[in-house]
Design a protein around this motif. Structure first.
Motif, PDB file in Angstrom:
ATOM      1  N   ASN A   1      77.852  36.451  62.377  1.00  0.00           N
ATOM      2  CA  ASN A   1      76.664  36.558  63.241  1.00  0.00           C
ATOM      3  C   ASN A   1      76.734  37.787  64.120  1.00  0.00           C
ATOM      4  O   ASN A   1      75.764  38.533  64.267  1.00  0.00           O
ATOM      5  CB  ASN A   1      76.543  35.318  64.139  1.00  0.00           C
ATOM      6  CG  ASN A   1      75.703  34.241  63.490  1.00  0.00           C
ATOM      7  OD1 ASN A   1      75.092  34.475  62.453  1.00  0.00           O
ATOM      8  ND2 ASN A   1      75.680  33.066  64.091  1.00  0.00           N
ATOM      9  N   GLU A   2      77.931  37.988  64.728  1.00  0.00           N
ATOM     10  CA  GLU A   2      78.108  39.139  65.618  1.00  0.00           C
ATOM     11  C   GLU A   2      78.030  40.442  64.827  1.00  0.00           C
ATOM     12  O   GLU A   2      77.477  41.434  65.307  1.00  0.00           O
ATOM     13  CB  GLU A   2      79.455  39.053  66.359  1.00  0.00           C
ATOM     14  CG  GLU A   2      79.508  37.997  67.444  1.00  0.00           C
ATOM     15  CD  GLU A   2      79.762  36.588  66.920  1.00  0.00           C
ATOM     16  OE1 GLU A   2      79.799  36.408  65.682  1.00  0.00           O
ATOM     17  OE2 GLU A   2      79.913  35.677  67.749  1.00  0.00           O
TER      18      GLU A   2
ATOM     19  N   ASN B   1      74.425  41.233  64.107  1.00  0.00           N
ATOM     20  CA  ASN B   1      73.788  41.742  65.334  1.00  0.00           C
ATOM     21  C   ASN B   1      74.175  43.181  65.623  1.00  0.00           C
ATOM     22  O   ASN B   1      73.346  43.984  66.049  1.00  0.00           O
ATOM     23  CB  ASN B   1      74.215  40.874  66.523  1.00  0.00           C
ATOM     24  CG  ASN B   1      73.038  40.085  67.048  1.00  0.00           C
ATOM     25  OD1 ASN B   1      71.896  40.431  66.777  1.00  0.00           O
ATOM     26  ND2 ASN B   1      73.324  39.028  67.779  1.00  0.00           N
TER      27      ASN B   1
ATOM     28  N   TRP C   1      72.388  45.516  63.443  1.00  0.00           N
ATOM     29  CA  TRP C   1      70.991  45.649  63.874  1.00  0.00           C
ATOM     30  C   TRP C   1      70.900  46.567  65.094  1.00  0.00           C
ATOM     31  O   TRP C   1      70.009  47.411  65.194  1.00  0.00           O
ATOM     32  CB  TRP C   1      70.384  44.271  64.165  1.00  0.00           C
ATOM     33  CG  TRP C   1      68.901  44.332  64.402  1.00  0.00           C
ATOM     34  CD1 TRP C   1      68.025  45.245  63.856  1.00  0.00           C
ATOM     35  CD2 TRP C   1      68.106  43.493  65.238  1.00  0.00           C
ATOM     36  NE1 TRP C   1      66.740  45.007  64.294  1.00  0.00           N
ATOM     37  CE2 TRP C   1      66.763  43.927  65.143  1.00  0.00           C
ATOM     38  CE3 TRP C   1      68.397  42.390  66.040  1.00  0.00           C
ATOM     39  CZ2 TRP C   1      65.718  43.324  65.830  1.00  0.00           C
ATOM     40  CZ3 TRP C   1      67.354  41.776  66.721  1.00  0.00           C
ATOM     41  CH2 TRP C   1      66.028  42.243  66.628  1.00  0.00           C
ATOM     42  N   ASN C   2      71.842  46.403  66.032  1.00  0.00           N
ATOM     43  CA  ASN C   2      71.862  47.300  67.197  1.00  0.00           C
ATOM     44  C   ASN C   2      72.084  48.750  66.763  1.00  0.00           C
ATOM     45  O   ASN C   2      71.489  49.674  67.320  1.00  0.00           O
ATOM     46  CB  ASN C   2      72.955  46.871  68.180  1.00  0.00           C
ATOM     47  CG  ASN C   2      72.535  45.643  68.982  1.00  0.00           C
ATOM     48  OD1 ASN C   2      71.355  45.453  69.261  1.00  0.00           O
ATOM     49  ND2 ASN C   2      73.490  44.798  69.330  1.00  0.00           N
TER      50      ASN C   2
ATOM     51  N   THR D   1      72.770  44.534  57.768  1.00  0.00           N
ATOM     52  CA  THR D   1      72.320  43.339  58.515  1.00  0.00           C
ATOM     53  C   THR D   1      71.781  42.291  57.548  1.00  0.00           C
ATOM     54  O   THR D   1      72.103  41.106  57.653  1.00  0.00           O
ATOM     55  CB  THR D   1      71.170  43.722  59.494  1.00  0.00           C
ATOM     56  OG1 THR D   1      71.555  44.849  60.248  1.00  0.00           O
ATOM     57  CG2 THR D   1      70.828  42.591  60.423  1.00  0.00           C
TER      58      THR D   1
ATOM     59  N   GLN E   1      64.786  35.926  59.269  1.00  0.00           N
ATOM     60  CA  GLN E   1      65.238  37.136  59.969  1.00  0.00           C
ATOM     61  C   GLN E   1      65.469  38.281  58.991  1.00  0.00           C
ATOM     62  O   GLN E   1      65.185  39.443  59.298  1.00  0.00           O
ATOM     63  CB  GLN E   1      66.530  36.872  60.749  1.00  0.00           C
ATOM     64  CG  GLN E   1      66.317  36.037  62.006  1.00  0.00           C
ATOM     65  CD  GLN E   1      66.646  34.576  61.780  1.00  0.00           C
ATOM     66  OE1 GLN E   1      66.435  34.038  60.692  1.00  0.00           O
ATOM     67  NE2 GLN E   1      67.148  33.922  62.808  1.00  0.00           N
TER      68      GLN E   1
END
Length: 289
Positions: free
Chosen positions: A73-74, A77, A80-81, A101, A113
């Motif tokens: 999950n991290e 993220n 995506w960042n 991602t 998502q």
């Protein structure tokens, strides 16, 4: 030598942590967790300095650390960042990060998502590199994922965008199929039923762009069977007038129909471009005697 910025100091600490051999008491998982946190801090610090390429790179390093700790999950993220930072001037890198991602999201079954990110890829291809083909593929993929998550309206938005792009690429049969697919979905709900005439108008223009008035007429009849109110709409009357003008090779009545329609319903850029293409086609056709 100029002093190092706070972001650069954090980045150096992160690199040092990630490359350390780890002591007797630290597991490699702990090491990468700590390095990941430092990369994230460095990335945010680079963002403050408006150094977006460096920020994206640091987020990507964070993502790799998260992957080594199996923190999916991290990791998703962080990628995506990275993409959001890269979007400020580095579209190719943004697409690569978004693709990473999506791998994590689809593996976790988070297709809604994943569809959001795939749609972003489509927008980047369209706006940054004007790659209509790849944008179209991304919109279709996003649409399929939205559809399987029951996000029908969002799926239809993607399929409509894909249809517009197919038409821009002169792939008219594919465009017609997509417009009809969106129209079929829209007929099932009172909220969206009003928009079917718009999709059928676009499908009709695509049939005319293939110089196929037979298919255009046949499709018009089919649409009338699907929705009895369609033949009386301004869109249907406009299409009929265009079909007749094309069959007669009559540019004047073609232009007249366009002007009349535009006075009440402003033509958007897509329709204007299509109608210009059709009008040129009438000029080029030798008159059949």
């Amino acid at each position: 030598m100029p002093p190092k910025s706070p972001a650069q100091i954090l980045l150096d600490k992160a690199d040092k942590k990630a490359n350390s051999s780890g002591g007797w008491f630290t597991s490699s998982t702990t090491k990468f967790e700590e390095a990941g946190d430092l990369y994230q801090q460095a990335a945010n610090s680079f963002k403050l300095e408006k150094l977006f390429k460096e920020a994206g790179d640091a987020f990507a390093r964070e993502a790799e650390c998260r992957e080594k700790c199996k923190e999916t999950n991290e990791a998703s993220n962080a990628w995506w960042n990275a993409a959001k930072a890269y979007k400020r001037g580095f579209p190719d890198l943004a697409i690569q990060a978004l693709t990473q991602t999506i791998v994590h999201l689809t593996q976790a079954g988070r297709f809604r998502q994943a569809a959001d990110r795939e749609k972003e890829i489509g927008q980047i291809y369209l706006q940054e590199s004007n790659d209509l083909r790849r944008a179209c593929e991304s919109y279709v993929r996003a649409g399929d994922w939205y559809a399987q998550e029951d996000a029908t309206a969002t799926a239809n938005g993607c399929y409509k965008d894909a249809a517009d792009l197919h038409a821009d690429l002169d792939e008219y049969p594919q465009a017609i199929a997509r417009y009809e697919q969106v129209a079929d979905h829209s007929l099932t709900s009172a909220l969206t039923k009003y928009s079917v005439k718009e999709y059928w108008l676009k499908a009709g223009l695509c049939a005319l762009a293939m110089n196929d008035t037979v298919t255009a007429r046949r499709n018009m009849a089919k649409y009338g069977n699907q929705d009895a109110t369609f033949p009386s709409t301004r869109e249907a009357k406009f299409l009929t007038a265009l079909i007749e003008a094309v069959e007669a090779g009559d540019q004047e009545s073609f232009t007249g129909a366009v002007v009349e329609f535009d006075q009440v319903t402003k033509l958007d850029n897509w329709k204007t471009a299509m109608l210009l293409k059709l009008k040129r086609g009438i000029q080029e056709e030798p008159l059949l005697t």
